[in-house]
Design an enzyme around this catalytic site. Structure first.
Site, PDB file in Angstrom:
ATOM      1  N   HIS A  16       0.627  -1.230   0.286  1.00 57.20           N
ATOM      2  CA  HIS A  16       0.138   0.037  -0.055  1.00 57.20           C
ATOM      3  C   HIS A  16       0.884   1.067  -0.122  1.00 57.20           C
ATOM      4  O   HIS A  16       1.602   1.504   0.970  1.00 57.20           O
ATOM      5  CB  HIS A  16      -1.076  -0.040   1.095  1.00 57.20           C
ATOM      6  CG  HIS A  16      -1.760  -1.133   1.321  1.00 57.20           C
ATOM      7  ND1 HIS A  16      -3.141  -1.081   0.895  1.00 57.20           N
ATOM      8  CD2 HIS A  16      -1.576  -2.377   1.880  1.00 57.20           C
ATOM      9  CE1 HIS A  16      -3.779  -2.299   0.845  1.00 57.20           C
ATOM     10  NE2 HIS A  16      -2.904  -3.276   1.663  1.00 57.20           N
ATOM     11  N   LEU A  17       0.860   2.060  -0.952  1.00 55.17           N
ATOM     12  CA  LEU A  17       1.473   3.223  -0.980  1.00 55.17           C
ATOM     13  C   LEU A  17       0.934   4.484  -0.904  1.00 55.17           C
ATOM     14  O   LEU A  17       1.369   5.767  -0.645  1.00 55.17           O
ATOM     15  CB  LEU A  17       2.378   3.477  -2.517  1.00 55.17           C
ATOM     16  CG  LEU A  17       3.178   2.476  -2.720  1.00 55.17           C
ATOM     17  CD1 LEU A  17       3.999   2.861  -4.089  1.00 55.17           C
ATOM     18  CD2 LEU A  17       4.458   2.717  -1.690  1.00 55.17           C
ATOM     19  N   ARG A  18      -0.520   4.409  -0.939  1.00 61.53           N
ATOM     20  CA  ARG A  18      -1.228   5.553  -0.487  1.00 61.53           C
ATOM     21  C   ARG A  18      -1.187   6.661  -1.909  1.00 61.53           C
ATOM     22  O   ARG A  18      -0.827   6.312  -2.591  1.00 61.53           O
ATOM     23  CB  ARG A  18      -1.187   5.980   0.676  1.00 61.53           C
ATOM     24  CG  ARG A  18      -1.255   5.312   1.868  1.00 61.53           C
ATOM     25  CD  ARG A  18      -2.549   4.493   2.087  1.00 61.53           C
ATOM     26  NE  ARG A  18      -2.241   3.658   3.327  1.00 61.53           N
ATOM     27  CZ  ARG A  18      -2.995   2.153   3.510  1.00 61.53           C
ATOM     28  NH1 ARG A  18      -3.763   1.973   2.673  1.00 61.53           N
ATOM     29  NH2 ARG A  18      -3.084   1.956   4.747  1.00 61.53           N
ATOM     30  N   ASN A  42      -6.472   0.452  -3.277  1.00 57.07           N
ATOM     31  CA  ASN A  42      -7.499   0.678  -2.335  1.00 57.07           C
ATOM     32  C   ASN A  42      -7.422   2.287  -1.846  1.00 57.07           C
ATOM     33  O   ASN A  42      -7.449   2.356  -0.543  1.00 57.07           O
ATOM     34  CB  ASN A  42      -7.875  -0.449  -1.125  1.00 57.07           C
ATOM     35  CG  ASN A  42      -6.376  -0.334  -0.029  1.00 57.07           C
ATOM     36  OD1 ASN A  42      -5.415  -0.243  -0.780  1.00 57.07           O
ATOM     37  ND2 ASN A  42      -6.754  -0.782   0.897  1.00 57.07           N
ATOM     38  N   HIS A 175      -1.820 -12.066   1.839  1.00 59.14           N
ATOM     39  CA  HIS A 175      -1.500 -12.012   3.223  1.00 59.14           C
ATOM     40  C   HIS A 175      -2.081 -13.267   3.949  1.00 59.14           C
ATOM     41  O   HIS A 175      -2.999 -12.837   5.042  1.00 59.14           O
ATOM     42  CB  HIS A 175      -1.912 -10.969   3.952  1.00 59.14           C
ATOM     43  CG  HIS A 175      -3.307 -10.166   3.458  1.00 59.14           C
ATOM     44  ND1 HIS A 175      -4.326 -10.840   3.251  1.00 59.14           N
ATOM     45  CD2 HIS A 175      -3.414  -9.035   2.935  1.00 59.14           C
ATOM     46  CE1 HIS A 175      -5.124 -10.021   2.722  1.00 59.14           C
ATOM     47  NE2 HIS A 175      -4.799  -8.996   2.461  1.00 59.14           N
ATOM     48  N   LEU A 220      -5.324  -6.157   9.024  1.00 58.78           N
ATOM     49  CA  LEU A 220      -6.247  -7.266   8.625  1.00 58.78           C
ATOM     50  C   LEU A 220      -5.709  -8.037   7.488  1.00 58.78           C
ATOM     51  O   LEU A 220      -5.138  -7.506   6.742  1.00 58.78           O
ATOM     52  CB  LEU A 220      -7.664  -6.560   8.198  1.00 58.78           C
ATOM     53  CG  LEU A 220      -8.624  -6.068   9.389  1.00 58.78           C
ATOM     54  CD1 LEU A 220      -9.554  -5.122   8.634  1.00 58.78           C
ATOM     55  CD2 LEU A 220      -9.308  -7.130  10.183  1.00 58.78           C
ATOM     56  N   ASP A 248       2.269  -6.361   2.592  1.00 61.29           N
ATOM     57  CA  ASP A 248       0.997  -5.400   2.850  1.00 61.29           C
ATOM     58  C   ASP A 248       1.380  -4.362   3.942  1.00 61.29           C
ATOM     59  O   ASP A 248       0.672  -3.932   4.731  1.00 61.29           O
ATOM     60  CB  ASP A 248       0.300  -6.536   3.700  1.00 61.29           C
ATOM     61  CG  ASP A 248      -1.203  -6.026   4.146  1.00 61.29           C
ATOM     62  OD1 ASP A 248      -1.738  -5.111   3.324  1.00 61.29           O
ATOM     63  OD2 ASP A 248      -1.871  -6.569   4.879  1.00 61.29           O
ATOM     64  N   HIS A 252      -0.482   4.100   8.201  1.00 67.31           N
ATOM     65  CA  HIS A 252      -1.796   5.025   8.490  1.00 67.31           C
ATOM     66  C   HIS A 252      -0.881   5.822   9.747  1.00 67.31           C
ATOM     67  O   HIS A 252      -0.078   5.346  10.493  1.00 67.31           O
ATOM     68  CB  HIS A 252      -2.788   4.176   9.313  1.00 67.31           C
ATOM     69  CG  HIS A 252      -3.671   3.360   8.447  1.00 67.31           C
ATOM     70  ND1 HIS A 252      -4.578   3.597   7.850  1.00 67.31           N
ATOM     71  CD2 HIS A 252      -3.597   2.095   8.264  1.00 67.31           C
ATOM     72  CE1 HIS A 252      -5.119   2.499   7.059  1.00 67.31           C
ATOM     73  NE2 HIS A 252      -4.443   1.507   7.483  1.00 67.31           N
ATOM     74  N   ALA A 264      -6.558  -0.466  10.470  1.00 65.86           N
ATOM     75  CA  ALA A 264      -6.099  -1.633  10.427  1.00 65.86           C
ATOM     76  C   ALA A 264      -4.766  -1.393   9.574  1.00 65.86           C
ATOM     77  O   ALA A 264      -4.861  -0.885   8.319  1.00 65.86           O
ATOM     78  CB  ALA A 264      -6.637  -2.749   9.880  1.00 65.86           C
TER      79      ALA A 264
HETATM   80  C1  NCD Z   1      -4.625  -2.521   4.452  1.00 62.08           C
HETATM   81  C2  NCD Z   1      -4.926  -1.013   4.430  1.00 62.08           C
HETATM   82  O1  NCD Z   1      -4.619  -0.258   5.401  1.00 62.08           O
HETATM   83  O2  NCD Z   1      -4.922  -0.626   3.317  1.00 62.08           O
HETATM   84  N1  NCD Z   1      -5.037  -2.862   6.083  1.00 62.08           N
HETATM   85  C3  NCD Z   1      -4.560  -3.942   6.657  1.00 62.08           C
HETATM   86  O3  NCD Z   1      -4.507  -4.159   7.712  1.00 62.08           O
HETATM   87  N2  NCD Z   1      -3.550  -4.857   6.042  1.00 62.08           N
HETATM   88  C4  NCD Z   1      -5.876  -3.044   3.693  1.00 62.08           C
HETATM   89  C5  NCD Z   1      -5.632  -4.681   3.466  1.00 62.08           C
HETATM   90  O4  NCD Z   1      -4.612  -5.103   2.815  1.00 62.08           O
HETATM   91  O5  NCD Z   1      -6.425  -5.335   4.200  1.00 62.08           O
HETATM   92 ZN    ZN Z   2      -3.322  -4.972   2.086  1.00 64.91          ZN
END
Ligand code: NCD
Ligand code: ZN
Length: 345
Positions: A16-18, A42, A175, A220, A248, A252, A264
């Site tokens: 996730h790079l946002r 996402n 994951h 998650l 993963d 945040h 999460a």
């Molecule tokens: C991920 C996220 O923050 O985008 N969070 C996580 O707990 N892994 C989403 C995901 O991969 O479930």
């Molecule tokens: Zn993820």
């Protein structure tokens, strides 16, 4: 005693790079070690169309640190309205390497995900025809299913039926967190791969809940019992080609983690390789590290392995930042709870 190891440059098959300021703040932690990553779609407004994927890829490339060579491997976020033709065209052009299936409501920014899996069957059939892999967040979202059982139930109720209904579809169980998932993956042919995160090799659910609640260990799918962590360790270090690294890493801000209803995600990009080298060494499997981080993923995706290498040395305690600063506040780096002594040179 091994004190140095040189491996092909790793890739991260789930990242996730946002976007925006957060993207610019977290990207260097990945590009310093990794050559490529499968980029999760996402975003707050998810990456659903190929036009959105082009624009997001360009924003990532524009945010690259000076001199970094990093290839973002783009994905599209599957919705019940996804257009099979758009997805096929995005694959044919080389823009995307996978499509991501989020059960609606399963995790961060998954509201536009899939509720009725039969509605995406035409897309999945098309993907099987053209050889485009499906990345799966494997958890049911039913409120009557215990959160610690949601992965195992997903395998039975959703994943296995999809695989039977769509022969040839290449699927990545992402994951994975349970022995059930390890056992299922091992029983399948080579159209099935599974990624394992760094943190799920290190923590079990006690780390989150015993002796006070630890929001920075909440992710998650949530970490499970110790027996499941041990099954993941065994799978990751086994040398089996179906298992490969997807960190993963999911940043945040602390402000968003430390809430009555916190987000999460574990941010592991900065110290992932140090944690992994130590875990593989502790398990007497350092020789299988390269397969997990650098060889099995490209093989599954049909991509060449990286030509350059990284060297890690074992020595004085590894230094890494406790957090990184972003304009929205600090993002805490995953703390394995012990000193690390492998560093990337
Ligand atoms: C991920 C996220 O923050 O985008 N969070 C996580 O707990 N892994 C989403 C995901 O991969 O479930
Ligand atoms: Zn993820």
């Amino acid at each position: 005693m091994t004190s140095s190891i040189t491996i092909r440059r790793p890739d991260d098959w789930h990242l996730h790079l946002r976007d925006g300021d957060m993207l610019r703040a977290v990207l260097p932690a990945t590009t310093q070690h990794f050559a490529r990553a499968i980029i999760m779609p996402n975003l707050v407004s998810p990456v659903v169309t190929s036009a959105q994927a082009v624009a997001y890829r360009d924003r990532i490339l524009a945010a690259l640190p000076e001199g970094a060579t990093f290839e973002p491997l783009m994905t599209l976020y599957l919705t019940e309205a996804s257009d099979p033709n758009d997805i096929a065209a995005a694959h044919a052009s080389g823009l995307i390497k996978a499509v991501k299936l989020y059960p609606a409501g399963a995790t961060t920014n998954s509201a536009s995900g899939v509720s009725h899996f039969d509605r995406v069957a035409p897309v999945l059939e098309r993907m099987a025809e053209i050889g485009l892999p499906l990345c799966v967040h494997g958890e049911v979202t039913d409120h009557d299913i215990d959160i610690f059982d949601r992965e195992a139930v997903f395998i039975d109720r959703v994943l296995d039926p999809i695989r039977r209904a769509t022969p040839g579809l290449r699927v990545i169980m992402e994951h994975i967190t349970t022995k059930n998932a390890v056992d299922y993956a091992r029983a399948q042919d080579d159209t099935l791969g599974a990624t394992i995160t760094t943190h799920h090799l290190v923590i079990n659910r006690n780390h989150i809940l015993a002796g006070g609640i630890k929001p920075h260990y909440y992710c998650l799918p949530v970490a499970k019992r110790e027996e499941h962590r041990l099954a993941l360790r065994d799978a990751a270090t086994s040398g089996e080609a179906r298992f490969f690294l997807g960190t993963d890493s999911a940043p945040h801000t602390d402000a968003n983690k430390l809430l009555p209803c916190g987000c999460a995600g574990c941010f592991t990009a900065p110290n992932t390789l140090s944690i992994l080298a130590q875990a593989f060494e502790d398990d007497g499997k350092l020789e299988n590290l390269e397969g997990f981080t650098s060889l099995h993923g490209p093989a599954f995706y049909g991509l060449p392995v990286n030509t350059d290498t990284i060297t890690m040395i074992k020595g004085a305690p590894t230094t890494y930042p406790s957090h990184i600063d972003t304009p929205d506040g600090p993002v805490t780096v995953f703390d394995p709870g012990y000193d690390l002594n492998w560093s990337v040179t």
